[in-house]
Design a protein around this motif. Structure first.
Motif, PDB file in Angstrom:
ATOM      1  N   VAL A   1      -7.621  -1.854  12.343  1.00  0.00           N
ATOM      2  CA  VAL A   1      -8.751  -1.873  11.407  1.00  0.00           C
ATOM      3  C   VAL A   1      -9.930  -1.151  12.040  1.00  0.00           C
ATOM      4  O   VAL A   1     -10.327  -1.468  13.164  1.00  0.00           O
ATOM      5  N   PRO A   2     -10.523  -0.182  11.335  1.00  0.00           N
ATOM      6  CA  PRO A   2     -11.684   0.521  11.905  1.00  0.00           C
ATOM      7  C   PRO A   2     -12.855  -0.433  12.131  1.00  0.00           C
ATOM      8  O   PRO A   2     -13.004  -1.437  11.420  1.00  0.00           O
ATOM      9  N   ALA A   3     -13.668  -0.120  13.096  1.00  0.00           N
ATOM     10  CA  ALA A   3     -14.889  -0.903  13.319  1.00  0.00           C
ATOM     11  C   ALA A   3     -15.761  -0.808  12.069  1.00  0.00           C
ATOM     12  O   ALA A   3     -15.722   0.185  11.344  1.00  0.00           O
ATOM     13  N   HIS A   4     -16.511  -1.875  11.830  1.00  0.00           N
ATOM     14  CA  HIS A   4     -17.451  -1.939  10.710  1.00  0.00           C
ATOM     15  C   HIS A   4     -16.754  -2.016   9.352  1.00  0.00           C
ATOM     16  O   HIS A   4     -17.412  -1.812   8.316  1.00  0.00           O
ATOM     17  N   ALA A   5     -15.445  -2.307   9.333  1.00  0.00           N
ATOM     18  CA  ALA A   5     -14.776  -2.564   8.060  1.00  0.00           C
ATOM     19  C   ALA A   5     -15.273  -3.910   7.537  1.00  0.00           C
ATOM     20  O   ALA A   5     -15.506  -4.852   8.309  1.00  0.00           O
ATOM     21  N   VAL A   6     -15.449  -4.003   6.233  1.00  0.00           N
ATOM     22  CA  VAL A   6     -16.025  -5.217   5.639  1.00  0.00           C
ATOM     23  C   VAL A   6     -15.164  -5.670   4.463  1.00  0.00           C
ATOM     24  O   VAL A   6     -14.195  -5.038   4.092  1.00  0.00           O
ATOM     25  N   GLY A   7     -15.581  -6.787   3.871  1.00  0.00           N
ATOM     26  CA  GLY A   7     -14.849  -7.370   2.759  1.00  0.00           C
ATOM     27  C   GLY A   7     -13.978  -8.512   3.239  1.00  0.00           C
ATOM     28  O   GLY A   7     -13.763  -8.688   4.439  1.00  0.00           O
ATOM     29  N   GLU A   8     -13.475  -9.289   2.284  1.00  0.00           N
ATOM     30  CA  GLU A   8     -12.669 -10.456   2.620  1.00  0.00           C
ATOM     31  C   GLU A   8     -11.481 -10.101   3.504  1.00  0.00           C
ATOM     32  O   GLU A   8     -11.153 -10.816   4.435  1.00  0.00           O
ATOM     33  N   GLN A   9     -10.837  -8.990   3.191  1.00  0.00           N
ATOM     34  CA  GLN A   9      -9.677  -8.571   3.984  1.00  0.00           C
ATOM     35  C   GLN A   9     -10.001  -7.368   4.868  1.00  0.00           C
ATOM     36  O   GLN A   9      -9.097  -6.744   5.403  1.00  0.00           O
ATOM     37  N   ARG A  10     -11.272  -7.085   4.991  1.00  0.00           N
ATOM     38  CA  ARG A  10     -11.745  -5.967   5.821  1.00  0.00           C
ATOM     39  C   ARG A  10     -11.059  -4.656   5.403  1.00  0.00           C
ATOM     40  O   ARG A  10     -10.547  -3.912   6.215  1.00  0.00           O
ATOM     41  N   THR A  11     -11.118  -4.376   4.115  1.00  0.00           N
ATOM     42  CA  THR A  11     -10.479  -3.171   3.580  1.00  0.00           C
ATOM     43  C   THR A  11     -11.493  -2.169   3.030  1.00  0.00           C
ATOM     44  O   THR A  11     -11.097  -1.207   2.365  1.00  0.00           O
ATOM     45  N   ALA A  12     -12.783  -2.396   3.283  1.00  0.00           N
ATOM     46  CA  ALA A  12     -13.817  -1.484   2.798  1.00  0.00           C
ATOM     47  C   ALA A  12     -14.614  -0.936   3.978  1.00  0.00           C
ATOM     48  O   ALA A  12     -14.729  -1.582   5.028  1.00  0.00           O
ATOM     49  N   PHE A  13     -15.149   0.255   3.799  1.00  0.00           N
ATOM     50  CA  PHE A  13     -16.067   0.818   4.789  1.00  0.00           C
ATOM     51  C   PHE A  13     -17.451   0.199   4.563  1.00  0.00           C
ATOM     52  O   PHE A  13     -17.935   0.158   3.433  1.00  0.00           O
ATOM     53  N   GLY A  14     -18.068  -0.295   5.635  1.00  0.00           N
ATOM     54  CA  GLY A  14     -19.364  -0.937   5.491  1.00  0.00           C
ATOM     55  C   GLY A  14     -20.514  -0.050   5.924  1.00  0.00           C
ATOM     56  O   GLY A  14     -20.387   0.762   6.841  1.00  0.00           O
ATOM     57  N   TYR A  15     -21.653  -0.227   5.245  1.00  0.00           N
ATOM     58  CA  TYR A  15     -22.863   0.508   5.608  1.00  0.00           C
ATOM     59  C   TYR A  15     -24.048  -0.383   5.256  1.00  0.00           C
ATOM     60  O   TYR A  15     -24.109  -0.956   4.178  1.00  0.00           O
ATOM     61  N   GLY A  16     -25.017  -0.467   6.177  1.00  0.00           N
ATOM     62  CA  GLY A  16     -26.220  -1.251   5.932  1.00  0.00           C
ATOM     63  C   GLY A  16     -26.176  -2.614   6.595  1.00  0.00           C
ATOM     64  O   GLY A  16     -25.202  -2.989   7.252  1.00  0.00           O
TER      65      GLY A  16
ATOM     66  N   PRO B   1      -1.827   2.727   8.359  1.00  0.00           N
ATOM     67  CA  PRO B   1      -1.461   1.408   7.825  1.00  0.00           C
ATOM     68  C   PRO B   1      -2.652   0.696   7.179  1.00  0.00           C
ATOM     69  O   PRO B   1      -2.497   0.020   6.153  1.00  0.00           O
ATOM     70  N   TRP B   2      -3.831   0.861   7.784  1.00  0.00           N
ATOM     71  CA  TRP B   2      -5.027   0.250   7.184  1.00  0.00           C
ATOM     72  C   TRP B   2      -5.353   0.909   5.858  1.00  0.00           C
ATOM     73  O   TRP B   2      -5.710   0.230   4.885  1.00  0.00           O
ATOM     74  N   VAL B   3      -5.220   2.229   5.790  1.00  0.00           N
ATOM     75  CA  VAL B   3      -5.449   2.954   4.535  1.00  0.00           C
ATOM     76  C   VAL B   3      -4.477   2.446   3.472  1.00  0.00           C
ATOM     77  O   VAL B   3      -4.856   2.216   2.316  1.00  0.00           O
ATOM     78  N   ALA B   4      -3.209   2.242   3.842  1.00  0.00           N
ATOM     79  CA  ALA B   4      -2.210   1.734   2.899  1.00  0.00           C
ATOM     80  C   ALA B   4      -2.603   0.345   2.388  1.00  0.00           C
ATOM     81  O   ALA B   4      -2.505   0.055   1.189  1.00  0.00           O
ATOM     82  N   LYS B   5      -3.056  -0.505   3.284  1.00  0.00           N
ATOM     83  CA  LYS B   5      -3.465  -1.854   2.877  1.00  0.00           C
ATOM     84  C   LYS B   5      -4.699  -1.799   1.983  1.00  0.00           C
ATOM     85  O   LYS B   5      -4.756  -2.464   0.936  1.00  0.00           O
ATOM     86  N   ALA B   6      -5.688  -0.987   2.368  1.00  0.00           N
ATOM     87  CA  ALA B   6      -6.936  -0.904   1.616  1.00  0.00           C
ATOM     88  C   ALA B   6      -6.712  -0.348   0.217  1.00  0.00           C
ATOM     89  O   ALA B   6      -7.206  -0.890  -0.779  1.00  0.00           O
TER      90      ALA B   6
ATOM     91  N   ALA C   1     -11.573   6.984  11.240  1.00  0.00           N
ATOM     92  CA  ALA C   1     -11.872   7.430  12.608  1.00  0.00           C
ATOM     93  C   ALA C   1     -13.368   7.599  12.802  1.00  0.00           C
ATOM     94  O   ALA C   1     -13.908   7.267  13.865  1.00  0.00           O
ATOM     95  N   ALA C   2     -14.050   8.090  11.761  1.00  0.00           N
ATOM     96  CA  ALA C   2     -15.508   8.238  11.855  1.00  0.00           C
ATOM     97  C   ALA C   2     -16.191   6.875  11.844  1.00  0.00           C
ATOM     98  O   ALA C   2     -17.149   6.636  12.590  1.00  0.00           O
ATOM     99  N   ALA C   3     -15.696   5.953  10.998  1.00  0.00           N
ATOM    100  CA  ALA C   3     -16.276   4.615  10.932  1.00  0.00           C
ATOM    101  C   ALA C   3     -16.131   3.881  12.259  1.00  0.00           C
ATOM    102  O   ALA C   3     -16.993   3.079  12.638  1.00  0.00           O
ATOM    103  N   GLU C   4     -15.062   4.148  12.974  1.00  0.00           N
ATOM    104  CA  GLU C   4     -14.860   3.544  14.287  1.00  0.00           C
ATOM    105  C   GLU C   4     -16.009   3.899  15.221  1.00  0.00           C
ATOM    106  O   GLU C   4     -16.366   3.124  16.115  1.00  0.00           O
ATOM    107  N   GLN C   5     -16.598   5.064  15.020  1.00  0.00           N
ATOM    108  CA  GLN C   5     -17.710   5.529  15.860  1.00  0.00           C
ATOM    109  C   GLN C   5     -19.059   5.000  15.375  1.00  0.00           C
ATOM    110  O   GLN C   5     -20.041   5.053  16.110  1.00  0.00           O
ATOM    111  N   GLY C   6     -19.105   4.494  14.131  1.00  0.00           N
ATOM    112  CA  GLY C   6     -20.341   3.931  13.616  1.00  0.00           C
ATOM    113  C   GLY C   6     -20.556   4.286  12.159  1.00  0.00           C
ATOM    114  O   GLY C   6     -20.067   5.314  11.677  1.00  0.00           O
TER     115      GLY C   6
END
Length: 275
Positions: free
Chosen positions: A81-96, A223-228, A163-168
């Motif tokens: 799971v990329p860093a900063h993933a959000v949501g109940e199952q952490r399947t969304a990109f988070g910002y803010g 695999p995370w993309v497939a789940k999301a 990969a970009a979200a993993e960096q911030g």
């Protein structure tokens, strides 16, 4: 008395020439009827199977040897799971700010021209208000274009965004905007299925690193993309919702909200937006 030429049995009764053939004729009719029924059943089963495969394709899944399988890019890889993933199952990109009082949901497909237009029109405004604490953003990626037109461009682009979200979050936003500036042509994979092109776009956006290159080349987040996308594809794409309320609901053409319209819609709900 029987007419001349008529055959009689030992009891003296006339012999019915058709009797021996009647059961066979009935069996033939029954066999033909069952054959037609079986053919109709086969056609119906094929239609149902084709519909199921179409749906699975739209959801980004493949069927191998009659069994449901993960998309090819995800096969055999661990779920990371990329860093900063959000949501109940952490399947969304988070910002803010994760503690912001409201949630803005952005549904997008990297290959969908409407999503690209939406980002170009609204992206900087949406993130500016998030930076002010008006709300937090959840970006829900989809791969509907891959299912509709074939190819893997949407999935590969989402992997690169992971990969970009993993960096911030800022790196995610920079790559997200850069991808939207180069939307793939409708019906084609465009450049998004090419790892080298994704790395070049990341370079132009200022987010390329050795770790990014490795994740893009190896499809680390597949695999995370497939789940999301398995979770988000059914909700559609190219849409914006604030606390579950749709702000952009025109799915019939490429029209999107302008920054002015967006501010007008959110002003009453978000006092901070007026600052």
């Amino acid at each position: 008395m029987n007419h001349a030429g008529d055959l009689v049995n030992h009891a003296g009764d006339p012999v019915n020439h058709e009797a021996p053939h009647a059961p066979r004729a009935a069996r033939d009719r029954l066999r033909a009827l069952r054959g037609r029924s079986a053919r109709r059943d086969r056609v119906r089963r094929r239609a149902l199977a084709a519909g199921a495969l179409t749906l699975l394709g739209a959801l980004g899944w493949t069927v191998v040897s009659g069994a449901l399988a993960e998309p090819a890019d995800a096969e055999g890889k661990p779920l990371i799971v990329p860093a900063h993933a959000v949501g109940e199952q952490r399947t969304a990109f988070g910002y803010g700010d994760p503690n912001a009082p409201h949630v803005l949901t952005v549904r997008f497909d990297p290959r969908d021209p409407r999503s690209a237009t939406l980002e170009r029109e609204l992206g900087s405004t949406v993130r500016e208000l998030a930076d002010k604490g008006a709300y937090r953003i959840e970006y829900h990626g989809t791969t509907l274009q891959d299912g509709k037109d074939g190819g893997r461009g949407s999935a590969r682009a989402l992997n690169a965004l992971g990969a970009a979200a993993e960096q911030g979050p800022k790196d995610f936003a920079a790559l997200f905007a850069a991808l939207a500036a180069r939307p793939a042509a409708s019906g084609t994979d465009g450049a998004f299925a090419e790892p080298q092109r994704l790395m070049e776009i990341a370079d132009e956006a200022g987010v390329r690193t050795p770790a990014f290159d490795r994740a893009v080349t190896e499809n680390t987040y597949a695999p995370w993309v497939a789940k999301a996308t398995g979770q988000h594809n059914s909700s559609g794409t190219s849409d914006v919702l604030l606390d579950g309320r749709r702000l952009h609901d025109d799915h019939t053409d490429a029209r999107t909200l302008s920054a002015v319209e967006f501010r007008g819609l959110t002003e009453g709900l978000l006092p901070v937006a007026r600052r």
